[in-house]
Write a protein that holds these residues in place. Structure first.
Motif, PDB file in Angstrom:
ATOM      1  N   GLY A   9      61.138   3.968   8.933  1.00  0.00           N
ATOM      2  CA  GLY A   9      62.106   4.496   9.882  1.00  0.00           C
ATOM      3  C   GLY A   9      61.577   5.742  10.572  1.00  0.00           C
ATOM      4  O   GLY A   9      60.490   6.241  10.264  1.00  0.00           O
ATOM      5  N   ARG A  39      72.369  -2.547   7.608  1.00  0.00           N
ATOM      6  CA  ARG A  39      72.341  -1.176   8.098  1.00  0.00           C
ATOM      7  C   ARG A  39      73.719  -0.547   7.997  1.00  0.00           C
ATOM      8  O   ARG A  39      74.729  -1.252   7.994  1.00  0.00           O
ATOM      9  CB  ARG A  39      71.826  -1.114   9.540  1.00  0.00           C
ATOM     10  CG  ARG A  39      72.752  -1.737  10.572  1.00  0.00           C
ATOM     11  CD  ARG A  39      72.065  -1.749  11.934  1.00  0.00           C
ATOM     12  NE  ARG A  39      72.934  -2.312  12.968  1.00  0.00           N
ATOM     13  CZ  ARG A  39      72.538  -2.553  14.218  1.00  0.00           C
ATOM     14  NH1 ARG A  39      71.285  -2.277  14.590  1.00  0.00           N
ATOM     15  NH2 ARG A  39      73.393  -3.054  15.093  1.00  0.00           N
ATOM     16  N   THR A  92      71.061   3.152  15.739  1.00  0.00           N
ATOM     17  CA  THR A  92      70.909   4.269  14.819  1.00  0.00           C
ATOM     18  C   THR A  92      71.707   4.027  13.544  1.00  0.00           C
ATOM     19  O   THR A  92      72.915   3.770  13.595  1.00  0.00           O
ATOM     20  CB  THR A  92      71.374   5.571  15.492  1.00  0.00           C
ATOM     21  OG1 THR A  92      70.503   5.864  16.589  1.00  0.00           O
ATOM     22  CG2 THR A  92      71.362   6.728  14.505  1.00  0.00           C
ATOM     23  N   ALA A  93      71.015   4.087  12.405  1.00  0.00           N
ATOM     24  CA  ALA A  93      71.650   3.787  11.115  1.00  0.00           C
ATOM     25  C   ALA A  93      70.617   3.975  10.015  1.00  0.00           C
ATOM     26  O   ALA A  93      69.422   4.131  10.288  1.00  0.00           O
ATOM     27  CB  ALA A  93      72.175   2.353  11.088  1.00  0.00           C
ATOM     28  N   VAL A  94      71.093   3.920   8.788  1.00  0.00           N
ATOM     29  CA  VAL A  94      70.191   3.787   7.650  1.00  0.00           C
ATOM     30  C   VAL A  94      70.039   2.291   7.379  1.00  0.00           C
ATOM     31  O   VAL A  94      71.028   1.576   7.281  1.00  0.00           O
ATOM     32  CB  VAL A  94      70.731   4.505   6.402  1.00  0.00           C
ATOM     33  CG1 VAL A  94      69.775   4.316   5.230  1.00  0.00           C
ATOM     34  CG2 VAL A  94      70.949   5.984   6.682  1.00  0.00           C
ATOM     35  N   TYR A  95      68.796   1.852   7.278  1.00  0.00           N
ATOM     36  CA  TYR A  95      68.501   0.427   7.099  1.00  0.00           C
ATOM     37  C   TYR A  95      68.103   0.154   5.652  1.00  0.00           C
ATOM     38  O   TYR A  95      67.314   0.906   5.059  1.00  0.00           O
ATOM     39  CB  TYR A  95      67.383   0.006   8.041  1.00  0.00           C
ATOM     40  CG  TYR A  95      67.861  -0.157   9.466  1.00  0.00           C
ATOM     41  CD1 TYR A  95      68.202   0.953  10.238  1.00  0.00           C
ATOM     42  CD2 TYR A  95      67.987  -1.422  10.047  1.00  0.00           C
ATOM     43  CE1 TYR A  95      68.662   0.816  11.533  1.00  0.00           C
ATOM     44  CE2 TYR A  95      68.448  -1.575  11.347  1.00  0.00           C
ATOM     45  CZ  TYR A  95      68.775  -0.450  12.081  1.00  0.00           C
ATOM     46  OH  TYR A  95      69.236  -0.602  13.370  1.00  0.00           O
ATOM     47  N   THR A 116      66.091   3.545   4.806  1.00  0.00           N
ATOM     48  CA  THR A 116      65.220   4.302   5.705  1.00  0.00           C
ATOM     49  C   THR A 116      65.995   4.586   6.985  1.00  0.00           C
ATOM     50  O   THR A 116      66.633   3.695   7.551  1.00  0.00           O
ATOM     51  CB  THR A 116      63.904   3.555   5.970  1.00  0.00           C
ATOM     52  OG1 THR A 116      63.027   4.386   6.742  1.00  0.00           O
ATOM     53  CG2 THR A 116      64.109   2.229   6.686  1.00  0.00           C
ATOM     54  N   GLN A 117      65.951   5.835   7.409  1.00  0.00           N
ATOM     55  CA  GLN A 117      66.757   6.271   8.560  1.00  0.00           C
ATOM     56  C   GLN A 117      66.069   5.893   9.868  1.00  0.00           C
ATOM     57  O   GLN A 117      64.883   6.198  10.071  1.00  0.00           O
ATOM     58  CB  GLN A 117      66.959   7.786   8.514  1.00  0.00           C
ATOM     59  CG  GLN A 117      67.663   8.363   9.730  1.00  0.00           C
ATOM     60  CD  GLN A 117      69.138   7.990   9.779  1.00  0.00           C
ATOM     61  OE1 GLN A 117      69.857   8.121   8.795  1.00  0.00           O
ATOM     62  NE2 GLN A 117      69.597   7.532  10.947  1.00  0.00           N
ATOM     63  N   THR A 119      66.682   6.513  13.906  1.00  0.00           N
ATOM     64  CA  THR A 119      67.450   7.264  14.897  1.00  0.00           C
ATOM     65  C   THR A 119      66.880   6.960  16.278  1.00  0.00           C
ATOM     66  O   THR A 119      65.678   7.144  16.509  1.00  0.00           O
ATOM     67  CB  THR A 119      67.384   8.776  14.627  1.00  0.00           C
ATOM     68  OG1 THR A 119      67.858   9.040  13.304  1.00  0.00           O
ATOM     69  CG2 THR A 119      68.250   9.526  15.629  1.00  0.00           C
TER      70      THR A 119
END
Length: 122
Positions: A9, A39, A92-95, A116-117, A119
């Motif tokens: 990420g 996500r 945009t998210a944490v995956y 993993t972030q 953005t």
């Protein structure tokens, strides 16, 4: 010890690309199951992103990422990837990776890695 380790990420401009990697270990279920990417954006529920069959021959995607994201896997190394192109701010998210269509259950509840972030700036 079961582990799902996501990486790749980062911060990218809209229209850019990222490639996420997930390495699964500690259970043979990861080698014998379909896997997927999920996500979670701030303030939202975790959602499905992409699915790949046990053998890697079948995939499907959330409508929001269809045509932009590609999932792949290497069975021998218990690794899956998510190639993300034409990224949008709403990506945009944490995956997270996990078994699909339901997450791996460890003990009394689902097990998730740290994620993993991703953005995407406009």
């Amino acid at each position: 010890q079961v582990q799902l380790v996501e990486s790749g990420g980062g911060l990218v401009q809209a229209g850019g690309s990222l490639r996420l990697t997930c390495v699964a270990s500690g259970s043979s279920i990861f080698r014998t199951s379909a896997l997927g990417w999920y996500r979670q954006a701030p303030g939202s529920q975790r959602e499905f992103v992409a699915h790949i069959s046990r053998g890697g021959g079948a995939t499907n995607y959330a409508d929001s990422v269809k045509g932009r994201f590609t999932i792949a896997r290497e069975i021998t190394n218990n690794t899956i990837w998510l190639q993300m192109n034409s990224l949008k701010p709403e990506d945009t998210a944490v995956y997270y990776c996990n078994t699909s269509p339901r997450p791996y259950i460890l003990g009394r509840g689902p097990y998730w890695g740290q994620g993993t972030q991703v953005t995407v700036s406009s």
